[in-house]
Design an enzyme around this catalytic site. Structure first.
Site, mmCIF file in Angstrom:
data_model
loop_
_atom_site.group_PDB
_atom_site.id
_atom_site.type_symbol
_atom_site.label_atom_id
_atom_site.label_comp_id
_atom_site.label_asym_id
_atom_site.label_seq_id
_atom_site.Cartn_x
_atom_site.Cartn_y
_atom_site.Cartn_z
ATOM 1 N N HIS A 286 0.840 -1.203 0.000
ATOM 2 C CA HIS A 286 0.000 0.000 0.000
ATOM 3 C C HIS A 286 0.880 1.260 0.000
ATOM 4 O O HIS A 286 0.871 2.041 0.949
ATOM 5 C CB HIS A 286 -0.939 -0.004 1.217
ATOM 6 N N ASP B 25 -3.266 7.388 -1.247
ATOM 7 C CA ASP B 25 -4.551 7.005 -1.843
ATOM 8 C C ASP B 25 -4.287 6.589 -3.281
ATOM 9 O O ASP B 25 -3.242 6.904 -3.852
ATOM 10 C CB ASP B 25 -5.528 8.189 -1.802
ATOM 11 N N GLY C 281 -5.394 1.001 -5.139
ATOM 12 C CA GLY C 281 -6.157 0.002 -5.883
ATOM 13 C C GLY C 281 -6.136 0.256 -7.372
ATOM 14 O O GLY C 281 -5.797 -0.629 -8.172
ATOM 15 N N GLY D 53 -2.570 -0.101 -8.778
ATOM 16 C CA GLY D 53 -2.156 -1.504 -8.807
ATOM 17 C C GLY D 53 -2.813 -2.270 -9.942
ATOM 18 O O GLY D 53 -2.169 -3.089 -10.612
#
Length: 321
Positions: free
Chosen positions: A180, A184, A187, A190
């Site tokens: 992570h 922000d 997701g 990735g």
């Protein structure tokens, strides 16, 4: 000399079989050729990818609104959601120019993806971060001071690993979300990077909406991530993602996106019609298959009486009968 980091992972029979199945699906298709001749299909799939990847992150815009934003039309919606679409479109548009082994390019992609949305766009986070389901902490990211080194080790492994790109992409996806690295946008970044890794293996992955099937199975996606967290290795998540990729390719095939793709035999016949003075090695290089695979296809065509071999075994060539 420091040892190269190797992410915890176990190769299973199920994963091996999935890789073989996906490779067969892609090997029998010329999707990249079809998509290159169909800009509307490419655009539609790109819109699906962006809409789905952002919807996973709670973006409220519909697929139609996403399309309108990309077209520069006025859309009534939260300004942040509109900006997310604009940024994501720009990031996906440059994806083919990014190097999947470059941390610098990763930061560049994140900066584009998150520009104007977070203060730390294009840089690794400076503070701790967690993944929450409501108020429940599901996963605490790696302490911020370790992030640059861990990401560097992950990219070094990605570059040097001899695993199949299908497996490497899934492992990277899991490890990236586990670390992570950003404040922000982890997701969506990735998932974009996973697509980039696949596209360096088979270019047509740039244009198929993997994010859509992840969105459709979002709960299972998070369950697979959490199960791998519990196990301490990515195996469960890798199998889950490979099943998604296989299912998506099958779905696209059934929907007719891939049905018109030419078989290897048809491609070889077309090439020999254009230029009959071709060796097996030359044909293999053109179609992107191994020489052994091409030789088997050429033998089939000879057995069917469609082509013949002229000259010596070593220096001969193939011609249409």
């Amino acid at each position: 000399m420091a040892e190269v980091y190797i992410p915890p992972f176990t190769m299973t029979d199920e994963i091996t079989n999935l890789v073989i199945e996906i490779a067969e699906l892609t090997g029998a298709m010329t999707v990249s050729e079809q998509l290159s001749k169909n800009p509307k299909l490419r655009r539609d799939n790109r819109i699906k990818s962006i809409h789905s990847s952002l919807a996973i992150e709670q973006n409220t815009l519909t697929e139609e609104q996403v399309s309108d934003v990309i077209d520069g039309k006025r859309v009534l919606g939260p300004p942040q959601d509109i900006r997310e679409v604009q940024n994501a479109y720009e990031a996906y548009e440059i994806m083919s120019k990014l190097n999947p082994y470059s941390v610098k390019d990763l930061l560049k992609a994140h900066k584009i993806m998150m520009e104007g949305l977070v203060k730390e766009s294009g840089v690794f986070r400076s503070k701790g971060v967690g993944v929450y389901a409501g108020e429940q902490l599901i996963h605490a990211g790696t302490p911020a001071n370790y992030v640059p080194d861990l990401v560097g080790q992950l990219f070094e492994w990605l570059k040097k690993s001899k695993l199949h790109p299908l497996v490497k992409g899934c492992i990277f996806h899991y490890e990236f979300e586990f670390i992570h690295p950003f404040a922000d946008g982890n997701g969506r970044t990735g998932r974009l990077w996973h697509t980039l890794i696949l596209a360096k293996w088979q270019e047509f992955f740039l244009w198929i909406p993997i994010e859509t099937i992840i969105h459709e199975r979002q709960n299972d996606y998070y369950k697979a991530l959490n199960a791998s967290n519990t196990d301490g290795e990515s195996t469960i998540f890798v199998q889950f993602m490979l099943e998604l990729i296989r299912d998506l390719l099958k779905e696209l095939s059934h929907n007719g996106v891939m049905n018109k793709a030419k078989t290897l035999d048809e491609k070889l016949l077309d090439l020999l019609k254009e230029d009959g003075n071709q060796s097996a090695a030359g044909l293999a290089e053109i179609v992107g298959s191994s020489q052994r695979t091409v030789q088997r296809a050429l033998k089939r065509l000879m057995d069917e009486g469609k082509i013949e071999h002229v000259g010596s075994n070593r220096f001969g060539h193939y011609v249409i009968k």
